[in-house]
Write a protein that holds these residues in place. Structure first.
Motif, PDB file in Angstrom:
ATOM      1  N   SER A 192      16.953  -0.467  57.107  1.00 15.36           N
ATOM      2  CA  SER A 192      17.941  -0.556  58.180  1.00 15.36           C
ATOM      3  C   SER A 192      17.410   0.006  59.493  1.00 15.36           C
ATOM      4  CB  SER A 192      19.217   0.193  57.776  1.00 15.36           C
ATOM      5  OG  SER A 192      18.922   1.507  57.336  1.00 15.36           O
ATOM      6  N   LEU A 193      16.387   0.839  59.419  1.00 16.08           N
ATOM      7  CA  LEU A 193      15.760   1.362  60.626  1.00 16.08           C
ATOM      8  C   LEU A 193      14.715   0.396  61.167  1.00 16.08           C
ATOM      9  CD1 LEU A 193      15.470   3.847  62.544  1.00 16.08           C
ATOM     10  CD2 LEU A 193      13.689   4.671  61.004  1.00 16.08           C
ATOM     11  N   LEU A 194      13.854  -0.088  60.297  1.00 15.46           N
ATOM     12  CA  LEU A 194      12.748  -0.942  60.742  1.00 15.46           C
ATOM     13  C   LEU A 194      13.189  -2.351  61.124  1.00 15.46           C
ATOM     14  CD1 LEU A 194       9.863  -0.022  58.264  1.00 15.46           C
ATOM     15  CD2 LEU A 194      10.081   0.592  60.673  1.00 15.46           C
ATOM     16  N   ASN A 195      14.234  -2.866  60.462  1.00 16.65           N
ATOM     17  CA  ASN A 195      14.619  -4.270  60.650  1.00 16.65           C
ATOM     18  C   ASN A 195      15.733  -4.481  61.662  1.00 16.65           C
ATOM     19  OD1 ASN A 195      12.739  -4.985  58.697  1.00 16.65           O
ATOM     20  ND2 ASN A 195      14.230  -4.861  57.023  1.00 16.65           N
ATOM     21  N   ARG A 196      16.114  -3.432  62.376  1.00 20.23           N
ATOM     22  CA  ARG A 196      17.197  -3.579  63.340  1.00 20.23           C
ATOM     23  C   ARG A 196      16.746  -4.452  64.524  1.00 20.23           C
ATOM     24  NH1 ARG A 196      16.880  -0.360  67.750  1.00 20.23           N
ATOM     25  NH2 ARG A 196      19.130  -0.391  67.990  1.00 20.23           N
ATOM     26  N   GLU A 197      17.717  -5.103  65.148  1.00 18.79           N
ATOM     27  CA  GLU A 197      17.433  -5.975  66.283  1.00 18.79           C
ATOM     28  C   GLU A 197      17.099  -5.137  67.525  1.00 18.79           C
ATOM     29  OE1 GLU A 197      17.179  -9.297  66.282  1.00 18.79           O
ATOM     30  OE2 GLU A 197      17.444  -9.155  64.116  1.00 18.79           O
ATOM     31  N   PRO A 198      16.351  -5.718  68.467  1.00 18.49           N
ATOM     32  CA  PRO A 198      16.042  -4.987  69.708  1.00 18.49           C
ATOM     33  C   PRO A 198      17.305  -4.551  70.434  1.00 18.49           C
ATOM     34  CG  PRO A 198      14.710  -6.979  69.537  1.00 18.49           C
ATOM     35  CD  PRO A 198      15.714  -7.046  68.437  1.00 18.49           C
ATOM     36  N   GLY A 199      17.225  -3.444  71.134  1.00 17.60           N
ATOM     37  CA  GLY A 199      18.377  -2.937  71.875  1.00 17.60           C
ATOM     38  C   GLY A 199      18.470  -1.431  71.754  1.00 17.60           C
ATOM     39  N   LYS A 200      19.378  -0.863  72.502  1.00 13.54           N
ATOM     40  CA  LYS A 200      19.572   0.582  72.492  1.00 13.54           C
ATOM     41  C   LYS A 200      19.867   1.080  71.075  1.00 13.54           C
ATOM     42  CE  LYS A 200      19.304   2.574  76.627  1.00 13.54           C
ATOM     43  NZ  LYS A 200      18.584   3.825  76.917  1.00 13.54           N
ATOM     44  N   PHE A 201      19.296   2.219  70.761  1.00 15.30           N
ATOM     45  CA  PHE A 201      19.415   2.812  69.426  1.00 15.30           C
ATOM     46  C   PHE A 201      20.664   3.669  69.378  1.00 15.30           C
ATOM     47  CE2 PHE A 201      18.437   5.640  65.959  1.00 15.30           C
ATOM     48  CZ  PHE A 201      17.615   4.916  65.115  1.00 15.30           C
ATOM     49  N   ASP A 202      21.569   3.360  68.458  1.00 11.87           N
ATOM     50  CA  ASP A 202      22.794   4.140  68.265  1.00 11.87           C
ATOM     51  C   ASP A 202      22.605   5.025  67.036  1.00 11.87           C
ATOM     52  OD1 ASP A 202      25.464   4.894  67.224  1.00 11.87           O
ATOM     53  OD2 ASP A 202      26.197   3.690  68.896  1.00 11.87           O
ATOM     54  N   LEU A 203      22.515   6.336  67.244  1.00 17.91           N
ATOM     55  CA  LEU A 203      22.183   7.260  66.168  1.00 17.91           C
ATOM     56  C   LEU A 203      23.244   7.259  65.068  1.00 17.91           C
ATOM     57  CD1 LEU A 203      19.875   9.294  65.598  1.00 17.91           C
ATOM     58  CD2 LEU A 203      21.393  11.077  66.436  1.00 17.91           C
ATOM     59  N   ASN A 204      24.508   7.226  65.420  1.00 19.43           N
ATOM     60  CA  ASN A 204      25.576   7.267  64.424  1.00 19.43           C
ATOM     61  C   ASN A 204      25.564   6.039  63.524  1.00 19.43           C
ATOM     62  OD1 ASN A 204      26.648   9.768  65.236  1.00 19.43           O
ATOM     63  ND2 ASN A 204      27.807   8.796  66.883  1.00 19.43           N
TER      64      ASN A 204
END
Length: 226
Positions: A192-204
């Protein structure tokens, strides 16, 4: 650099790190003590003291050679970790092991981000419009012994302060204002960390996805906005 963090605990122990962040955003130090917590604080304080003097152009002396192949900013944090290693080894661990410390020091000047580290966390760059890019990977020995039916507790691979010398990984990268740095201490990198789409990172959001993916795996997750 502004750091926010999340720590997820299970029955298995992953120590929560000590964190120092300079008010001007130039320096972040993250120290995780495997042993006595005060030894992590000693290492952190030594790094902050040296980098503070070096970045202020105060004349500082060091028994360690500067590397000509990297910028001064990398040498600042690398030398600081060498001094911290010497301090812990001679003061605490020379005769008997008491504590080892995983540590990361990140120094920013302009668009340059320099770092030096022993052990975790892993470092990722979240550049504008791009997928997450690994800059430096931290390892965990537990992954080398895991079986399909059993997950082992975290086992640090490299620690500061146990020997007269230590393996310091260092580097630097260009990151612009508005981009992000993601830090992760974990036995494995979540999909879920590596495969996320480009864009701002939401920590929660990412924290919840990582917990759902593997509820038994403890981790520490940090996010730095530049």
């Amino acid at each position: 650099m502004k750091l926010i963090e999340r720590s997820y605990s299970t029955k298995m122990l992953r120590p929560r790190p000590l964190i120092h962040s300079e008010d001007d955003g130039s320096l972040v130090v993250i120290a995780t003590s495997w042993g006595q917590p005060e030894h992590g604080q000693r290492a952190l304080d030594e790094v902050v003291k040296y980098v503070g003097a070096a970045k202020s152009d105060v004349e500082v002396t060091s028994p360690f050679e500067f590397l000509a192949c990297v910028p001064d900013e990398v040498n600042y944090v690398r030398t600081a970790l060498l001094l911290a290693n010497d301090l812990l080894y001679r003061g605490e661990n020379k005769m008997e092991y008491f504590s080892g410390v995983e540590i990361l020091a990140m120094f920013r000047r302009g668009n340059m981000l320099a770092w030096a580290q022993v052990g975790n966390p892993s470092i990722f760059a979240q550049r504008t419009g791009k997928r997450l890019q690994p800059l430096q990977m931290g390892l965990d020995l537990s992954t080398e012994f895991n079986t399909q039916d059993k997950t082992l507790p975290p086992i640090p691979t490299e620690l500061l302060g146990l020997e007269p010398s230590c393996n310091i990984k260092c580097g630097h990268s260009v990151l612009k204002a508005g981009e992000q740095v993601v830090l992760l201490s974990a036995s494995a990198i979540a999909n879920s960390l590596l495969n996320r789409e480009p864009g701002k990172f939401d920590l929660n959001i990412i924290t919840q996805k990582m917990i759902q993916e593997d509820p038994e795996a403890p981790f520490w997750l940090g996010l730095i906005d530049l």
